[in-house]
Write a protein that holds these residues in place. Structure first.
Motif, PDB file in Angstrom:
ATOM      1  N   HIS A 233      28.897  24.239  76.777  1.00 43.21           N
ATOM      2  CA  HIS A 233      29.983  23.517  77.441  1.00 43.21           C
ATOM      3  C   HIS A 233      30.509  24.374  78.589  1.00 43.21           C
ATOM      4  O   HIS A 233      30.692  25.579  78.444  1.00 43.21           O
ATOM      5  N   SER A 234      30.776  23.753  79.747  1.00 40.07           N
ATOM      6  CA  SER A 234      31.360  24.468  80.882  1.00 40.07           C
ATOM      7  C   SER A 234      32.392  23.583  81.584  1.00 40.07           C
ATOM      8  O   SER A 234      32.213  22.366  81.679  1.00 40.07           O
ATOM      9  N   GLU A 235      33.475  24.215  82.058  1.00 40.79           N
ATOM     10  CA  GLU A 235      34.510  23.530  82.819  1.00 40.79           C
ATOM     11  C   GLU A 235      34.847  24.364  84.046  1.00 40.79           C
ATOM     12  O   GLU A 235      34.847  25.598  83.988  1.00 40.79           O
ATOM     13  N   TRP A 236      35.178  23.696  85.161  1.00 45.90           N
ATOM     14  CA  TRP A 236      35.563  24.380  86.396  1.00 45.90           C
ATOM     15  C   TRP A 236      36.929  23.882  86.835  1.00 45.90           C
ATOM     16  O   TRP A 236      37.167  22.666  86.932  1.00 45.90           O
ATOM     17  N   TYR A 237      37.846  24.817  87.134  1.00 45.20           N
ATOM     18  CA  TYR A 237      39.204  24.502  87.568  1.00 45.20           C
ATOM     19  C   TYR A 237      39.440  25.069  88.965  1.00 45.20           C
ATOM     20  O   TYR A 237      39.232  26.265  89.194  1.00 45.20           O
ATOM     21  N   ALA A 238      39.882  24.217  89.872  1.00 50.65           N
ATOM     22  CA  ALA A 238      40.105  24.635  91.255  1.00 50.65           C
ATOM     23  C   ALA A 238      41.589  24.846  91.522  1.00 50.65           C
ATOM     24  O   ALA A 238      42.433  24.100  91.006  1.00 50.65           O
ATOM     25  N   PRO A 239      41.942  25.835  92.345  1.00 47.85           N
ATOM     26  CA  PRO A 239      43.350  26.068  92.696  1.00 47.85           C
ATOM     27  C   PRO A 239      43.962  24.840  93.363  1.00 47.85           C
ATOM     28  O   PRO A 239      43.364  24.242  94.255  1.00 47.85           O
ATOM     29  N   GLY A 240      45.147  24.455  92.884  1.00 46.63           N
ATOM     30  CA  GLY A 240      45.856  23.330  93.468  1.00 46.63           C
ATOM     31  C   GLY A 240      45.384  21.964  93.027  1.00 46.63           C
ATOM     32  O   GLY A 240      45.991  20.959  93.362  1.00 46.63           O
ATOM     33  N   VAL A 241      44.304  21.916  92.251  1.00 46.28           N
ATOM     34  CA  VAL A 241      43.720  20.629  91.855  1.00 46.28           C
ATOM     35  C   VAL A 241      43.600  20.496  90.342  1.00 46.28           C
ATOM     36  O   VAL A 241      43.985  19.493  89.757  1.00 46.28           O
ATOM     37  N   GLY A 242      43.070  21.507  89.685  1.00 49.58           N
ATOM     38  CA  GLY A 242      42.824  21.418  88.250  1.00 49.58           C
ATOM     39  C   GLY A 242      41.348  21.224  87.959  1.00 49.58           C
ATOM     40  O   GLY A 242      40.486  21.765  88.671  1.00 49.58           O
ATOM     41  N   LEU A 243      41.042  20.444  86.964  1.00 48.64           N
ATOM     42  CA  LEU A 243      39.657  20.244  86.542  1.00 48.64           C
ATOM     43  C   LEU A 243      38.871  19.478  87.606  1.00 48.64           C
ATOM     44  O   LEU A 243      39.241  18.365  87.982  1.00 48.64           O
ATOM     45  N   VAL A 244      37.783  20.072  88.095  1.00 50.05           N
ATOM     46  CA  VAL A 244      36.953  19.407  89.100  1.00 50.05           C
ATOM     47  C   VAL A 244      35.558  19.088  88.571  1.00 50.05           C
ATOM     48  O   VAL A 244      34.857  18.242  89.135  1.00 50.05           O
ATOM     49  N   LYS A 245      35.154  19.754  87.486  1.00 49.83           N
ATOM     50  CA  LYS A 245      33.833  19.476  86.927  1.00 49.83           C
ATOM     51  C   LYS A 245      33.786  19.913  85.464  1.00 49.83           C
ATOM     52  O   LYS A 245      34.435  20.879  85.069  1.00 49.83           O
ATOM     53  N   LEU A 246      32.999  19.173  84.679  1.00 49.05           N
ATOM     54  CA  LEU A 246      32.771  19.503  83.276  1.00 49.05           C
ATOM     55  C   LEU A 246      31.336  19.140  82.929  1.00 49.05           C
ATOM     56  O   LEU A 246      30.839  18.095  83.362  1.00 49.05           O
ATOM     57  N   GLU A 247      30.678  20.003  82.166  1.00 52.35           N
ATOM     58  CA  GLU A 247      29.332  19.720  81.665  1.00 52.35           C
ATOM     59  C   GLU A 247      29.278  20.033  80.175  1.00 52.35           C
ATOM     60  O   GLU A 247      29.818  21.047  79.735  1.00 52.35           O
ATOM     61  N   ARG A 248      28.610  19.176  79.437  1.00 50.79           N
ATOM     62  CA  ARG A 248      28.447  19.377  77.989  1.00 50.79           C
ATOM     63  C   ARG A 248      27.025  18.996  77.613  1.00 50.79           C
ATOM     64  O   ARG A 248      26.566  17.899  77.913  1.00 50.79           O
ATOM     65  N   ASP A 249      26.300  19.905  76.950  1.00 47.69           N
ATOM     66  CA  ASP A 249      24.915  19.672  76.557  1.00 47.69           C
ATOM     67  C   ASP A 249      24.800  19.717  75.038  1.00 47.69           C
ATOM     68  O   ASP A 249      25.111  20.736  74.419  1.00 47.69           O
ATOM     69  N   GLU A 250      24.378  18.599  74.461  1.00 48.14           N
ATOM     70  CA  GLU A 250      24.166  18.501  73.017  1.00 48.14           C
ATOM     71  C   GLU A 250      22.716  18.072  72.782  1.00 48.14           C
ATOM     72  O   GLU A 250      22.430  16.883  72.581  1.00 48.14           O
ATOM     73  N   PRO A 251      21.771  19.026  72.833  1.00 49.79           N
ATOM     74  CA  PRO A 251      20.336  18.702  72.816  1.00 49.79           C
ATOM     75  C   PRO A 251      19.851  18.287  71.434  1.00 49.79           C
ATOM     76  O   PRO A 251      19.532  19.124  70.597  1.00 49.79           O
ATOM     77  N   LEU A 252      19.773  17.000  71.213  1.00 50.98           N
ATOM     78  CA  LEU A 252      19.411  16.487  69.891  1.00 50.98           C
ATOM     79  C   LEU A 252      18.685  15.156  70.041  1.00 50.98           C
ATOM     80  O   LEU A 252      19.195  14.235  70.667  1.00 50.98           O
ATOM     81  N   ASP A 253      17.494  15.065  69.483  1.00 53.85           N
ATOM     82  CA  ASP A 253      16.714  13.836  69.562  1.00 53.85           C
ATOM     83  C   ASP A 253      15.843  13.720  68.316  1.00 53.85           C
ATOM     84  O   ASP A 253      14.691  14.131  68.288  1.00 53.85           O
ATOM     85  N   THR A 254      16.431  13.195  67.247  1.00 57.00           N
ATOM     86  CA  THR A 254      15.709  12.993  65.991  1.00 57.00           C
ATOM     87  C   THR A 254      15.807  11.531  65.586  1.00 57.00           C
ATOM     88  O   THR A 254      16.521  10.750  66.217  1.00 57.00           O
ATOM     89  N   SER A 255      15.130  11.181  64.524  1.00 58.92           N
ATOM     90  CA  SER A 255      15.153   9.789  64.066  1.00 58.92           C
ATOM     91  C   SER A 255      16.488   9.411  63.446  1.00 58.92           C
ATOM     92  O   SER A 255      16.832   8.230  63.369  1.00 58.92           O
ATOM     93  N   ILE A 256      17.266  10.417  63.024  1.00 59.74           N
ATOM     94  CA  ILE A 256      18.530  10.107  62.363  1.00 59.74           C
ATOM     95  C   ILE A 256      19.752  10.404  63.232  1.00 59.74           C
ATOM     96  O   ILE A 256      20.838   9.899  62.970  1.00 59.74           O
ATOM     97  N   MET A 257      19.582  11.222  64.270  1.00 57.47           N
ATOM     98  CA  MET A 257      20.707  11.553  65.128  1.00 57.47           C
ATOM     99  C   MET A 257      20.241  11.787  66.565  1.00 57.47           C
ATOM    100  O   MET A 257      19.193  12.371  66.797  1.00 57.47           O
ATOM    101  N   LYS A 258      21.035  11.303  67.519  1.00 55.00           N
ATOM    102  CA  LYS A 258      20.742  11.479  68.937  1.00 55.00           C
ATOM    103  C   LYS A 258      21.875  12.260  69.603  1.00 55.00           C
ATOM    104  O   LYS A 258      23.041  12.122  69.235  1.00 55.00           O
ATOM    105  N   GLY A 259      21.518  13.057  70.600  1.00 50.51           N
ATOM    106  CA  GLY A 259      22.505  13.786  71.381  1.00 50.51           C
ATOM    107  C   GLY A 259      22.385  13.434  72.846  1.00 50.51           C
ATOM    108  O   GLY A 259      22.097  12.292  73.201  1.00 50.51           O
ATOM    109  N   GLY A 260      22.562  14.421  73.732  1.00 44.30           N
ATOM    110  CA  GLY A 260      22.446  14.158  75.159  1.00 44.30           C
ATOM    111  C   GLY A 260      23.305  15.104  75.963  1.00 44.30           C
ATOM    112  O   GLY A 260      23.684  16.176  75.505  1.00 44.30           O
TER     113      GLY A 260
END
Length: 237
Positions: free
Chosen positions: A199-226
């Protein structure tokens, strides 16, 4: 499912609050408004969603033991988050979803972003979180319902990132990196499975949150991620 996902994204990366040392990485002034583009990339397809957050100003609510005050941030799906500025950082202290008449206090204040002397490369903290996109597949969803929260370790990784978004290019951004392990029971033969979440977040001066990324690498028959990417498309002050 995407409505739930947008709430989950904000529960961990809730951007904004007042002036902090080194820049306004968390502005919370009443009337501020952020628009984001969310991209969900999953094994069973891609989805896009727009999300708006507005700063509503000061508010408070009473619990059995206390009165909790803070600044309210309202999302376009009708969820309110109550945020406090404290000496060492910015904390989420309460939440109200659209079907509730008043906010509910968090069990413990949830640190969003450190400030002052704690806003430095290498500073770490641990908070529990829930999956953003990982979900059970039928018929397993019937038996398992939700996925249990897990701990994630967050770290101030940079104070000088440059981030390009549809809203512009932001310099001197704070980057927060998170890493956690999600454990789930697959079946009797495979037993428990452990998935590394980044998980990553970027905060810019005067603005706040400008970007967020979250990686949940999961691809099985019983559960999916992304993967989820959330970028600022416009900011109104």
């Amino acid at each position: 499912m995407l409505k739930i996902l947008s709430v989950a994204v904000l529960a961990l990366g809730l951007a904004a609050c007042s002036k902090v040392g080194g820049g306004e990485y968390f502005p919370l002034d009443e009337g501020l408004q952020w628009h984001y583009k969310l991209d969900f990339v999953m094994p069973d397809g891609k989805n896009k969603k727009d999300l708006m957050i507005r700063s509503m100003g000061q508010s408070s609510f009473k619990t059995e033991d206390d009165e909790i005050q803070g600044m309210v941030r309202r999302t376009s799906d009708g969820t309110d988050y109550l945020v406090q500025e404290r000496e060492d950082g910015f904390y989420r202290v309460g939440k109200r979803v659209i079907v509730q008449t008043k906010p509910q206090a968090d069990k413990a204040p949830r640190l969003i972003l450190p400030k002052g002397r704690n806003l430095r490369v290498g500073y770490t903290w641990t908070m529990d979180t829930s999956p953003y996109v990982a979900h059970w597949m039928p018929p397993f969803i019937e038996a398992n319902a939700s996925i249990k929260p897990f701990d994630m370790v967050y770290e101030i990784a940079s104070l000088d990132d440059t981030v390009e978004t549809p809203a512009g290019v932001f310099q001197k951004c704070v980057r927060v990196d998170g890493m956690g392990k999600m454990v789930f029971y697959a079946d009797a033969s495979a037993g428990y499975q452990e998935i590394l979440i980044n998980h990553s977040e970027w905060y810019a001066p005067g603005v706040g949150l400008v970007k967020l990324e979250r990686d949940e690498p999961l691809d099985t028959s019983i559960m999916k991620g992304g993967k989820v990417t959330m970028v600022l498309s416009s900011f109104m002050d």
